[in-house]
Design an enzyme around this catalytic site. Structure first.
Site, short mmCIF file in Angstrom:
data_model
loop_
_atom_site.label_atom_id
_atom_site.label_comp_id
_atom_site.label_asym_id
_atom_site.label_seq_id
_atom_site.Cartn_x
_atom_site.Cartn_y
_atom_site.Cartn_z
NE ARG A 1 -3.20 2.56 2.74
CZ ARG A 1 -3.13 3.37 3.80
NH1 ARG A 1 -2.51 2.99 4.89
NH2 ARG A 1 -3.71 4.54 3.77
CG HIS B 1 -1.20 8.96 3.60
ND1 HIS B 1 -1.22 7.59 3.78
CD2 HIS B 1 -0.85 9.47 4.81
CE1 HIS B 1 -0.89 7.29 5.03
NE2 HIS B 1 -0.64 8.42 5.67
CD GLU C 1 -4.63 7.18 10.10
OE1 GLU C 1 -4.15 8.25 10.49
OE2 GLU C 1 -4.25 6.08 10.52
CG ASN D 1 -4.82 3.02 8.77
OD1 ASN D 1 -4.89 2.07 7.99
ND2 ASN D 1 -4.34 4.20 8.41
CE1 TYR E 1 0.31 2.51 13.70
CE2 TYR E 1 -1.65 3.55 12.78
CZ TYR E 1 -0.37 3.04 12.61
OH TYR E 1 0.21 3.04 11.38
CD GLU F 1 -1.32 3.77 8.19
OE1 GLU F 1 -1.08 4.17 9.34
OE2 GLU F 1 -1.51 4.54 7.23
C1 FCB Z 1 -0.98 6.88 10.85
C2 FCB Z 1 -0.65 7.50 9.52
C3 FCB Z 1 0.67 7.05 8.95
C4 FCB Z 1 1.74 6.95 10.02
C5 FCB Z 1 1.24 6.12 11.18
C6 FCB Z 1 2.28 5.91 12.27
O1 FCB Z 1 -1.88 7.68 11.55
O2 FCB Z 1 -1.65 7.20 8.58
O3 FCB Z 1 1.02 7.92 7.92
O4 FCB Z 1 2.14 8.20 10.40
O5 FCB Z 1 0.11 6.73 11.73
#
Ligand code: FCB
Length: 453
Positions: free
Chosen positions: A77, A121, A167, A293, A295, A362
């Site tokens: 990607r 992006h 995002e 995405n 985290y 992500e």
């Molecule tokens: C996300 C972003 C990506 C990168 C990661 C760590 O929020 O999409 O570009 O910065 O975090």
């Protein structure tokens, strides 16, 4: 721990973004983007660095593609820099920009790596920022759809997977509400306008992409951050609900239900963006997939002083250091490593949003990696990936329609306003020399892919 097992034809990739890796910000007719402008203003990047060179990928893409082959990845990607295609954001097309991405796609296909292309992006052409305020301006939705069509007409014969936006929450919130990202605004009205106009641009682009390439598969990538109440107090539970709507459901409901969620919509009152009569039906045109995405989760408590939301949302404060607190691991960005919340979120998407076809577009972690004797030992990243990939594999067993997993990121790159201080890569990069070294986690990924049935 045994390797997580995924179904046949599952995609294993890494993700990157143009601004974070390409460098060559003035080459071959590229125009200026808001991130070029922002990173050259004093005090905006905590390390004082800029991305003029980044990972130097534009000048030498093959070096990075060879790494993907070495790791055994079967998907990639990446994003297209809008200002390489349309230096002014609209009007005159820069053929050299299109040629670059066409060559990139061809090289990927030759290597049997499936391209997933993100169209936006966060790197708005500066000319459109000046013209209409970027996505805070409604015209931006049309400019975006025009740009999307140009790209897909040029590449749609060979690339089939398109992600309209990356995002939208982050671009709206960091760029327009908190001012920590380009364009650096701090205005709740601009936040909600940027959120709505991005979604509108997504919906308009969706139709144009399909018209330009009949077998295109088109989706959007959302960052999903489940919000848990900080305590069991009723008011914190209510705060978590509104915060969840602010972070997640505004976007999910817009796309999958064609409406914005209450009570958030009521709460934001005068900050509501203007919504045209057709907007919600455009926004909720069916997608072929959802990019997720992920985290970490966060915690909310009731806070009367936070305008519009009345909720304060935070991670556990580790002072930005990687740490273990009460047995829980935190990354060096202070993010909690807690895969059960990821599993729960995937199950919620299955149950509340009709179990769409999904890709993790992500997931990854930054830790303080060091290069020693040509090796990077990063056991924390390996256990991070084990935990999250295992949670994803369990969710698939429990019926979640997940088709692929892109790790953020292929290599250490320019982490926006943190500069090069956060290392998310499977490959270590010395940005002064552009030397690359595959980390232990990269080798773990290679073996994990190899160990699939
Ligand atoms: C996300 C972003 C990506 C990168 C990661 C760590 O929020 O999409 O570009 O910065 O975090």
């Amino acid at each position: 721990m045994p390797f997580p097992q995924f179904p046949p034809f599952f995609l294993f990739g890494t993700a990157t973004a143009a601004f974070q890796i390409e460098g060559s910000t003035n080459s071959d007719g590229k125009g200026v983007s808001i991130w070029d402008t922002f990173t050259h203003k004093a005090g905006k990047v905590i390390t004082g660095e800029n991305a003029d060179m980044a990972c130097d990928t534009y000048a030498n893409p093959e070096r990075d593609l060879a790494l993907m082959t070495e790791l055994g990845l079967n998907a990639y990607r990446f994003s297209i820099a809008w200002s390489r295609i349309l230096p002014e954001g609209r009007g005159q097309v820069n053929q050299k920009g299109l040629d670059y991405y066409r060559r990139l796609v061809d090289s990927l296909l030759e290597r049997r790596i499936l391209p997933f292309i993100t169209l936006f992006h966060w790197d708005t052409p500066q000319a459109l920022q000046d013209r209409c305020g970027g996505f805070a301006g409604r015209d931006m939705a049309d400019y975006f759809a025009d740009y999307a069509e140009i790209v897909v007409k040029a590449l749609g014969d060979r690339a089939k997977h398109w992600i309209t936006l990356n995002e939208p929450w982050e671009h709206a919130a960091f760029g327009h509400l908190l001012g920590t990202h380009a364009p650096g605004r701090r205005n709740p009205f601009a936040y909600f306008r940027a959120a709505h106009h991005q979604l509108l641009g997504h919906g308009l682009a969706l139709e144009r992409i399909r018209a330009a390439s009949s077998d295109a598969r088109v989706g959007i990538t959302l960052s999903l951050t489940p919000i848990y109440p900080a305590t069991e107090k009723k008011k914190d539970v209510a705060a978590a609900k509104v915060a969840n709507q602010f972070f997640n459901d505004f976007y999910l409901d817009g796309i999958f239900k064609g409406s914005y969620p209450d009570p958030l919509w009521k709460k934001i009152g005068i900050a509501r963006p203007r919504v045209g009569p057709q907007d919600m039906s455009i926004i909720s045109r069916p997608v072929d997939f959802l990019g997720v995405n992920y985290y970490s989760r966060e915690f909310a408590r009731s806070a009367w002083y936070v305008p519009f939301l009345g909720a304060w949302v935070d991670e556990v404060d580790t002072g930005g250091k990687e740490a273990v607190i009460d047995g829980t691991q935190y990354t060096d960005a202070g993010r909690e490593v807690y895969p059960p919340a990821f599993y729960e979120m995937l199950m919620r998407l299955k149950e509340e949003y009709g179990n769409p076809c999904m890709y993790i577009t992500e997931n990854g972690a930054s830790f303080t990696d060091v290069l020693e004797d040509e090796k990077v030992r990063d056991p924390l990243r390996i256990s991070f990936l084990e935990g999250y990939m295992d949670a994803a594999a369990r969710a698939i067993e429990d019926g979640v329609n997940l088709k692929g997993y892109f790790i953020w990121s292929l290599m250490d790159n320019f982490e926006w306003s943190s500069g090069f201080s956060k290392r998310f890569g499977l490959v270590y990069v010395d940005h002064a020399t552009q030397q690359r070294v595959i980390k232990d986690s990269g080798y773990w990924v290679k073996e994990m892919i190899h160990a699939q049935g």
